[in-house]
Design a protein around this motif. Structure first.
Motif, short mmCIF file in Angstrom:
data_model
loop_
_atom_site.label_atom_id
_atom_site.label_comp_id
_atom_site.label_asym_id
_atom_site.label_seq_id
_atom_site.Cartn_x
_atom_site.Cartn_y
_atom_site.Cartn_z
N THR A 9 0.87 4.20 -2.94
CA THR A 9 0.35 5.52 -2.59
C THR A 9 1.47 6.53 -2.33
N SER B 59 -8.47 8.15 -1.80
CA SER B 59 -7.64 7.11 -1.22
C SER B 59 -7.75 5.87 -2.09
N LEU B 60 -6.78 4.99 -1.98
CA LEU B 60 -6.80 3.75 -2.76
C LEU B 60 -8.03 2.93 -2.40
N ARG C 114 0.84 -1.21 0.00
CA ARG C 114 0.00 0.00 0.00
C ARG C 114 0.87 1.25 0.00
#
Length: 271
Positions: A142, A182-183, A138
């Protein structure tokens, strides 16, 4: 989206559906071109403000869009975007969000034609679970200091040959051009959009052990009766729930796990 933007997006969705009902239209190419327009309008703030200026006539804005895009993208893309700028939008960003949604919807239509929509839905969900459980991955996806090309290469090394090409395209676009999301938010939006292609809702189901096919069928049928729509089940296994299942549909959570009942009993005893 609120007010005018919601109405404009609803009209754009209908236009896309009418266009892609014609199987001669290359939905994957349409998606790629709409994604390119999204990137252009996200980058050119002044242009998107002109194209959403309520003081300008809709037809004049449509003609401007057609002049700018003509020769750069196909006629179907020009017609869709021109139709969208004729509409009234509450905020200039809403237009870009709408075009981006149409790009994803067109890609999902391509997977639906190929009989792979269920695979794409499941792969989006599984990728989300992988990201949630892998903090290093993650962080890499990001990282604001990493280039879009580097992130794209990382994703292609992870998904290439292992996931449906539509899944790969959707995830790569989301990660390389998050546009402030956001992802997790982006993946959830894509999952909901995939479900909507069949007019289905998404239920996230967590159970202590994998459900049998019969259990999945009964659960899906029961949820469809409750919500009045066909339900797609995203299944996850978590031994910590101890037993039973937990179901989340949108913002509503239906808990039926032993862990949940024990927690409730503990709260009552403490009270």
């Amino acid at each position: 989206m609120n007010g005018a933007s919601r109405e404009a997006l609803a009209a754009a969705r209908e236009s896309l559906d009418a266009l892609t009902d014609n199987t001669s239209v290359d939905a994957a190419k349409l998606a790629e071109e709409l994604a390119a327009v999204t990137a252009l309008l996200h980058r050119e703030v002044s242009l998107r403000r002109v194209l959403t200026d309520p003081a300008q006539a809709g037809e004049a804005k449509a003609e401007l869009a057609a002049r700018l895009l003509g020769g750069q993208v196909g006629g179907e893309t020009v017609d869709l975007v021109s139709g969208m700028v004729r509409s009234r939008w509450s905020q200039s960003r809403d237009l870009v969000d709408g075009i981006e949604e149409l790009a994803a919807a067109a890609d999902l239509t391509a997977s639906q034609r190929a009989g792979a929509l269920d695979d794409v839905e499941d792969e989006l969900f599984r990728f989300g679970r992988i990201v949630a459980s892998n903090t290093e991955l993650r962080a890499a996806l990001t990282d604001k200091s990493a280039t879009a090309s580097a992130k794209g290469e990382l994703l292609r090394s992870l998904l290439g040959g292992r996931a449906n090409p539509v899944t790969e395209r959707l995830v790569v676009r989301l990660v390389t051009a998050p546009r402030g999301r956001s992802l997790e938010q982006g993946l959830e939006s894509l999952s909901k959009l995939a479900a909507a292609r069949r007019d289905r809702m998404v239920a996230v189901v967590v159970s202590a052990v994998p459900l049998t096919d019969q259990q999945k069928q009964r659960l899906g049928a029961g949820l469809a009766r409750i919500y009045g729509r066909q339900m797609h089940l995203n299944l996850d296994v978590d031994p910590e729930v101890l037993g039973g299942i937990s179901v989340r549909v949108g913002d509503e959570v239906i808990n039926g796990t032993i862990a949940d009942r024990l927690e409730e009993a503990s709260r009552r005893m403490a009270g």
